[in-house]
Design a protein around this motif. Sequence first.
Motif, PDB file in Angstrom:
ATOM      1  N   ALA A  51      12.293   2.977  23.521  1.00  0.00           N
ATOM      2  CA  ALA A  51      12.784   3.192  25.062  1.00  0.00           C
ATOM      3  C   ALA A  51      12.383   2.174  25.959  1.00  0.00           C
ATOM      4  CB  ALA A  51      12.236   4.542  25.291  1.00  0.00           C
ATOM      5  N   LYS A  52      13.245   1.618  26.792  1.00  0.00           N
ATOM      6  CA  LYS A  52      12.947   0.982  27.763  1.00  0.00           C
ATOM      7  C   LYS A  52      13.196   1.455  29.223  1.00  0.00           C
ATOM      8  CE  LYS A  52      14.790  -3.019  24.797  1.00  0.00           C
ATOM      9  NZ  LYS A  52      15.799  -4.027  24.933  1.00  0.00           N
ATOM     10  N   VAL A  53      12.514   0.748  30.280  1.00  0.00           N
ATOM     11  CA  VAL A  53      12.487   1.097  31.591  1.00  0.00           C
ATOM     12  C   VAL A  53      13.113  -0.026  32.418  1.00  0.00           C
ATOM     13  CG1 VAL A  53      11.055   1.834  33.403  1.00  0.00           C
ATOM     14  CG2 VAL A  53      10.628   2.549  31.318  1.00  0.00           C
ATOM     15  N   TYR A  54      14.074   0.457  33.004  1.00  0.00           N
ATOM     16  CA  TYR A  54      14.839  -0.891  33.920  1.00  0.00           C
ATOM     17  C   TYR A  54      14.500  -0.574  35.609  1.00  0.00           C
ATOM     18  CZ  TYR A  54      17.503  -2.206  29.796  1.00  0.00           C
ATOM     19  OH  TYR A  54      17.818  -2.706  28.421  1.00  0.00           O
ATOM     20  N   LYS A  59      23.104  -1.993  45.718  1.00  0.00           N
ATOM     21  CA  LYS A  59      23.543  -2.501  47.110  1.00  0.00           C
ATOM     22  C   LYS A  59      24.808  -1.670  47.429  1.00  0.00           C
ATOM     23  CE  LYS A  59      24.819  -6.673  49.791  1.00  0.00           C
ATOM     24  NZ  LYS A  59      25.001  -7.976  49.663  1.00  0.00           N
ATOM     25  N   LYS A  60      25.114  -1.275  48.895  1.00  0.00           N
ATOM     26  CA  LYS A  60      25.872  -0.458  49.261  1.00  0.00           C
ATOM     27  C   LYS A  60      27.190  -1.242  49.427  1.00  0.00           C
ATOM     28  CE  LYS A  60      26.909   2.809  52.839  1.00  0.00           C
ATOM     29  NZ  LYS A  60      26.927   3.856  52.190  1.00  0.00           N
ATOM     30  N   THR A  61      28.169  -0.511  48.720  1.00  0.00           N
ATOM     31  CA  THR A  61      29.689  -1.133  48.755  1.00  0.00           C
ATOM     32  C   THR A  61      30.392  -0.891  49.963  1.00  0.00           C
ATOM     33  OG1 THR A  61      30.450   0.668  47.311  1.00  0.00           O
ATOM     34  CG2 THR A  61      29.622  -1.303  46.422  1.00  0.00           C
ATOM     35  N   ASP A  62      31.665  -1.270  50.232  1.00  0.00           N
ATOM     36  CA  ASP A  62      32.715  -0.794  51.145  1.00  0.00           C
ATOM     37  C   ASP A  62      32.891   0.702  50.967  1.00  0.00           C
ATOM     38  OD1 ASP A  62      33.943  -4.165  51.266  1.00  0.00           O
ATOM     39  OD2 ASP A  62      32.437  -3.255  52.091  1.00  0.00           O
ATOM     40  N   ARG A  63      32.967   0.979  50.178  1.00  0.00           N
ATOM     41  CA  ARG A  63      33.345   2.603  49.800  1.00  0.00           C
ATOM     42  C   ARG A  63      32.421   3.376  50.234  1.00  0.00           C
ATOM     43  NH1 ARG A  63      34.142   3.083  43.541  1.00  0.00           N
ATOM     44  NH2 ARG A  63      31.979   2.152  43.624  1.00  0.00           N
ATOM     45  N   VAL A  64      32.711   4.652  50.709  1.00  0.00           N
ATOM     46  CA  VAL A  64      32.094   5.592  51.346  1.00  0.00           C
ATOM     47  C   VAL A  64      31.017   6.131  50.451  1.00  0.00           C
ATOM     48  CG1 VAL A  64      31.686   7.714  52.851  1.00  0.00           C
ATOM     49  CG2 VAL A  64      33.952   6.127  53.153  1.00  0.00           C
ATOM     50  N   ASP A  65      29.764   6.196  50.878  1.00  0.00           N
ATOM     51  CA  ASP A  65      28.592   6.459  49.934  1.00  0.00           C
ATOM     52  C   ASP A  65      28.771   5.848  48.616  1.00  0.00           C
ATOM     53  OD1 ASP A  65      27.722   8.043  52.054  1.00  0.00           O
ATOM     54  OD2 ASP A  65      28.713   9.878  51.205  1.00  0.00           O
ATOM     55  N   GLY A  66      29.164   4.515  48.817  1.00  0.00           N
ATOM     56  CA  GLY A  66      29.231   3.898  47.033  1.00  0.00           C
ATOM     57  C   GLY A  66      27.903   2.809  46.994  1.00  0.00           C
ATOM     58  N   TYR A  67      27.643   2.692  45.771  1.00  0.00           N
ATOM     59  CA  TYR A  67      26.572   1.932  45.673  1.00  0.00           C
ATOM     60  C   TYR A  67      27.007   0.967  44.165  1.00  0.00           C
ATOM     61  CZ  TYR A  67      23.382   3.467  48.751  1.00  0.00           C
ATOM     62  OH  TYR A  67      22.762   3.846  49.978  1.00  0.00           O
ATOM     63  N   LYS A  68      26.711  -0.380  44.026  1.00  0.00           N
ATOM     64  CA  LYS A  68      26.834  -1.015  42.669  1.00  0.00           C
ATOM     65  C   LYS A  68      25.502  -1.647  42.456  1.00  0.00           C
ATOM     66  CE  LYS A  68      28.407  -5.230  45.017  1.00  0.00           C
ATOM     67  NZ  LYS A  68      29.495  -6.275  44.926  1.00  0.00           N
ATOM     68  N   LYS A  69      25.356  -1.795  41.148  1.00  0.00           N
ATOM     69  CA  LYS A  69      24.200  -2.574  40.714  1.00  0.00           C
ATOM     70  C   LYS A  69      24.635  -4.069  41.016  1.00  0.00           C
ATOM     71  CE  LYS A  69      23.624   0.582  36.855  1.00  0.00           C
ATOM     72  NZ  LYS A  69      23.655   0.742  35.314  1.00  0.00           N
ATOM     73  N   LYS A  70      23.296  -4.589  41.797  1.00  0.00           N
ATOM     74  CA  LYS A  70      23.458  -5.951  41.937  1.00  0.00           C
ATOM     75  C   LYS A  70      22.462  -6.849  41.104  1.00  0.00           C
ATOM     76  CE  LYS A  70      22.581  -9.272  45.658  1.00  0.00           C
ATOM     77  NZ  LYS A  70      22.136  -9.382  47.199  1.00  0.00           N
ATOM     78  N   MET A  71      21.253  -6.325  40.716  1.00  0.00           N
ATOM     79  CA  MET A  71      20.336  -7.119  39.985  1.00  0.00           C
ATOM     80  C   MET A  71      19.590  -5.896  39.187  1.00  0.00           C
ATOM     81  SD  MET A  71      18.902 -10.079  42.668  1.00  0.00           S
ATOM     82  CE  MET A  71      18.049 -10.887  41.255  1.00  0.00           C
ATOM     83  N   SER A  72      19.079  -6.627  37.958  1.00  0.00           N
ATOM     84  CA  SER A  72      18.329  -5.655  37.115  1.00  0.00           C
ATOM     85  C   SER A  72      17.307  -6.515  36.629  1.00  0.00           C
ATOM     86  CB  SER A  72      19.263  -4.839  35.947  1.00  0.00           C
ATOM     87  OG  SER A  72      19.707  -5.999  35.279  1.00  0.00           O
ATOM     88  N   TRP A  73      15.922  -5.615  36.017  1.00  0.00           N
ATOM     89  CA  TRP A  73      15.019  -6.305  35.557  1.00  0.00           C
ATOM     90  C   TRP A  73      14.264  -5.443  34.594  1.00  0.00           C
ATOM     91  CZ3 TRP A  73      15.259  -5.850  40.810  1.00  0.00           C
ATOM     92  CH2 TRP A  73      15.567  -7.062  41.649  1.00  0.00           C
ATOM     93  N   LEU A  74      13.740  -5.739  33.453  1.00  0.00           N
ATOM     94  CA  LEU A  74      12.953  -4.754  32.428  1.00  0.00           C
ATOM     95  C   LEU A  74      11.452  -4.737  33.115  1.00  0.00           C
ATOM     96  CD1 LEU A  74      13.949  -6.208  29.269  1.00  0.00           C
ATOM     97  CD2 LEU A  74      14.599  -3.898  29.894  1.00  0.00           C
ATOM     98  N   LEU A  95       7.146  -7.818  44.150  1.00  0.00           N
ATOM     99  CA  LEU A  95       7.407  -7.668  42.732  1.00  0.00           C
ATOM    100  C   LEU A  95       7.203  -9.207  42.121  1.00  0.00           C
ATOM    101  CD1 LEU A  95       9.945  -4.851  42.631  1.00  0.00           C
ATOM    102  CD2 LEU A  95       7.387  -4.570  42.329  1.00  0.00           C
ATOM    103  N   HIS A  96       6.469  -9.362  41.315  1.00  0.00           N
ATOM    104  CA  HIS A  96       6.238 -10.836  40.602  1.00  0.00           C
ATOM    105  C   HIS A  96       6.965 -10.609  39.203  1.00  0.00           C
ATOM    106  CE1 HIS A  96       3.618 -12.392  44.147  1.00  0.00           C
ATOM    107  NE2 HIS A  96       3.321 -11.025  44.030  1.00  0.00           N
ATOM    108  N   PHE A  97       8.139 -11.172  39.046  1.00  0.00           N
ATOM    109  CA  PHE A  97       8.439 -11.291  37.702  1.00  0.00           C
ATOM    110  C   PHE A  97       8.202 -12.834  37.105  1.00  0.00           C
ATOM    111  CE2 PHE A  97      10.706  -7.347  37.531  1.00  0.00           C
ATOM    112  CZ  PHE A  97      10.947  -6.876  38.744  1.00  0.00           C
ATOM    113  N   PHE A  98       8.797 -13.011  35.771  1.00  0.00           N
ATOM    114  CA  PHE A  98       8.286 -14.153  35.447  1.00  0.00           C
ATOM    115  C   PHE A  98       9.086 -15.482  35.888  1.00  0.00           C
ATOM    116  CE2 PHE A  98       5.520 -13.239  31.999  1.00  0.00           C
ATOM    117  CZ  PHE A  98       5.780 -11.825  31.585  1.00  0.00           C
ATOM    118  N   GLU A  99      10.227 -15.042  36.320  1.00  0.00           N
ATOM    119  CA  GLU A  99      11.046 -16.222  36.728  1.00  0.00           C
ATOM    120  C   GLU A  99      11.085 -16.442  38.418  1.00  0.00           C
ATOM    121  OE1 GLU A  99      12.195 -13.568  35.590  1.00  0.00           O
ATOM    122  OE2 GLU A  99      13.625 -12.453  36.518  1.00  0.00           O
ATOM    123  N   LYS A 100      10.642 -15.168  39.223  1.00  0.00           N
ATOM    124  CA  LYS A 100      10.759 -15.228  40.594  1.00  0.00           C
ATOM    125  C   LYS A 100      10.068 -14.055  41.101  1.00  0.00           C
ATOM    126  CE  LYS A 100      14.347 -15.781  44.070  1.00  0.00           C
ATOM    127  NZ  LYS A 100      15.801 -15.925  44.638  1.00  0.00           N
TER     128      LYS A 100
END
Length: 902
Positions: A51-54, A59-74, A95-100
């Motif tokens: 099992a993996k945890v993400y 980020k909020k979109t132009d739609r009413v009460d709509g969200y979209k995934k912008k970035m993801s990390w393990l 949050l200190h990840f390996f790359e940034k």
Amino acid sequence: MSRQQLQQTLFAPNDERLITMISVAKMPRKTNLKKRSSLLCAVLNTMESPAKVYIYHLKKTDRVDGYKKKMSWLLRDLKTLDGKSAEKPTTEFDLHFFEKTFKWSASTLEEKESFISSLWRLSHRFLMQRPEFINVQENLLEDIKDPHTMREKSQSVDDISMEAEDYQAISPKEESDLELLMSECQMAISNAELFTEQLSKQLSVLDGANIHSIMGSEDQVLNLMRLLDDGIKEAEQIEEKLDSYDKILANVKEQMEVMREKDSLMTVRNRNHQRLLEELQNLVNQLDLDLTHMQVLMDGDFSNATKIAECTIAAQALHRCMNANIHPSLLRMGAVEEQQKRFKKISANFSKTLIHHLNNLFIQEVDYLLFGPPEPPEEEGESDPVVGNEIGTLSRTTPENKLPHHNRLHTTLVQFADLMLWLKSCNESVFQELSNVYTKSISKVYSKEISEFLEQNKQKLVNAKETKTKHAALSRLTESTTSLTKLDPRGRSGSVTSSELKTSSALDLTNRGAFDQVLEQVLQELEKLCIVEQDFCFKFFHLIDKNAPAEEGNAKDKDVSTGGGDGDTDVWVVRQNNSSSERQINDEVRKMMAELFPQLETDLDNFLTHADRQDGLYSMYMLVRMSQHVTNSQDMGSYIGKTFGNCLIKVKRNFDRYIDSMMQTIKETKVSKKSKCGIISFVNHFEEFTTLAEIIFRGSERHADLDKAYTKVVAVIFDQIERVALEHQKTPPEVVRMENFHKMFSILSHLKNPCLENDRKEAKQRYTDNLKAYTVNLLGRPLEKLHVFFEGVEARLSKGMKPEEIGYVVDFSKQELRKIIKEYPGKEVKKNLEHLKKKVEKKLCEEENLIQVVWHEMQDLFINQYKYYDSLMKKCYPDSNITLEFTIENVLQFFSDIAQSH
């Protein structure tokens, strides 16, 4: 958007389960967080093994009460979670990840703590290598070291997440209905069991009513089913008709496509036809030469300025046609090739006529200038009025000492300048041949004229020298001052008076000033002639350097157009008003000017050499004048500057040779030993030299050369004064040095030259030293016995004897002193002084007027001796009342009377 909605819309499709979420803003914060437009979510995916945890950033979109995934990390990529501070509450965390590294700020402190706690539990549940949690309160990090506790905690996490996943909130309508129901039953709150039983009875009644209603409406349901079947049949019929219509429209569509393609082809064809017509019209316009221009070119009439202008315009039009900007493919057209052949033929015939005409102009002008005007023809004609009327009437007579100018020839030829440029662009080899004809022809004229001009000026110098020789008999010193290079080798004795010197210098200055005028006239005439010819060649032959910089290239582009032109812009524009600042010296100009004046530098060098032989001092005039003209010629951009520069080098050598000759003459000067020396001849000559030199070099940039010459000559004079002083037998060395160094001091002081300041001080010092030495030697010991007596007294005092004891010594007693004093009465002293005055007058010359200076110096010396004797008598013989028989006032009177008597 609620937690349940996020789970259903974003994570459930990917078999992911939302564990926790937090409203955040990026740091530094740019907007407030009243609107939760950005979320961080911790999501568990149990479908993957393991099992993996993400961690998702939504980020909020132009739609009413709509969200979209912008970035993801393990979660396993998270290295460090920085809570910023464990003591001071803050909503910020990193949050200190390996790359940034990402910096966030939670909307509330509670959300931040809940999010950190969830990540802590998830990392301990699913990760072997966990991230580091720093600057976080310890109560948020639960102790999960016990495995049983860890399983219970993880189970609780699962249960909580599942409960959160199955839970559905009631709607507002359901909430209102529930409240109404509970209000009708008063026992709902006090007696839940009775309320539940009542609800069950009502539910049973409703179920029965529903079953009865369904059984009563069976017939209606059957009728509804039949109506639905009929509707389906009608819909099928409509679909069949629509299919038939589609087939018909498909045929129409194909026909419309064909029509559209045909219309497009017609449009392209019409456009191509239009472009073809425009291209052909442009081609015809570019290759269409007016019949009038063709006739003018074929006639080739250059009889007057109007005809020349017509030929120029026609040639320009022909050049535009021959160099039209035509596409290479069109050049292969038969009509274009035929027209081009026609143009080339016209161009060849016209250029041949032009070359023949100009060639005749060049040759006829040379014949006229060299051999005079031709005999008039028997019958006057108008075949060639340019040659017959304009060139044939050029004046061959020029003012005295002037070079003939060819302004009218240049004016006539410059009318062909545009045609020469046309010829240069059409056939450069023929253009070069014509240029060579001009240079070869005119160079003969210039060589003859310059040679005759310089010979005339040489003769003037000879005549001036003869005149100077005749006037030399008026002064006995003129022969020695005619030229500093011709000093009397026998070293004629005797002094030169100032009046004789001024007379000689004035005569030399007048004669040499005449040479300066001749030289300036020669240089001006040569400079003017070369500049005029250079400007003409630049305009007429268009001498543009092929390797010229961009500025010259741009100038060429402005003046000469080789393309199709810009409508009314003239193809060839000659700069008729070419100022000196625009004059360009390039390789072509140098080459042509060198061919036009092949003997100029040689003839000028011969003239300068001849002048230098006449008088060495002329080299100073030549150095100054030549330097001025070299500078002016360079500023004006003239070719003659190079010739003057080469001659300047030779003139500088002549000047150096003259200075060397002067120094050698000074070293070889012999002074007669039969009479007193006086002022040596080379000292007087140096005074004359400086007078003339300062006049010549006044304000000149070459004065530095004169300063160097001064320094060398003065050093030699100082050495030779010492030599003459030692060699002369009739005059004491001190007198020779005193008089001549005094003269040199006077000359150098008059010059006021900073570079000679040290020499001036040295001359003064030597004069002063020798004046004192001569005075001491001449005066000697006028009171000899008295001087010997006091020398003995001084010797006893130096050995330690007391002054008051000197009188007790027999040889230095008071009686002995009175006896010696009686031998020097006032009359005897005056007689001795008169004898000394005669010696001074015999040895010193009158020119420097140093007799009075020496006499005054002797007076001071004698008085000093008197004071010396008097001081010793007062010191060694006090209260004796012993004094000399004459006083200081008597001595001053003696010297004054002797000076007045002589």
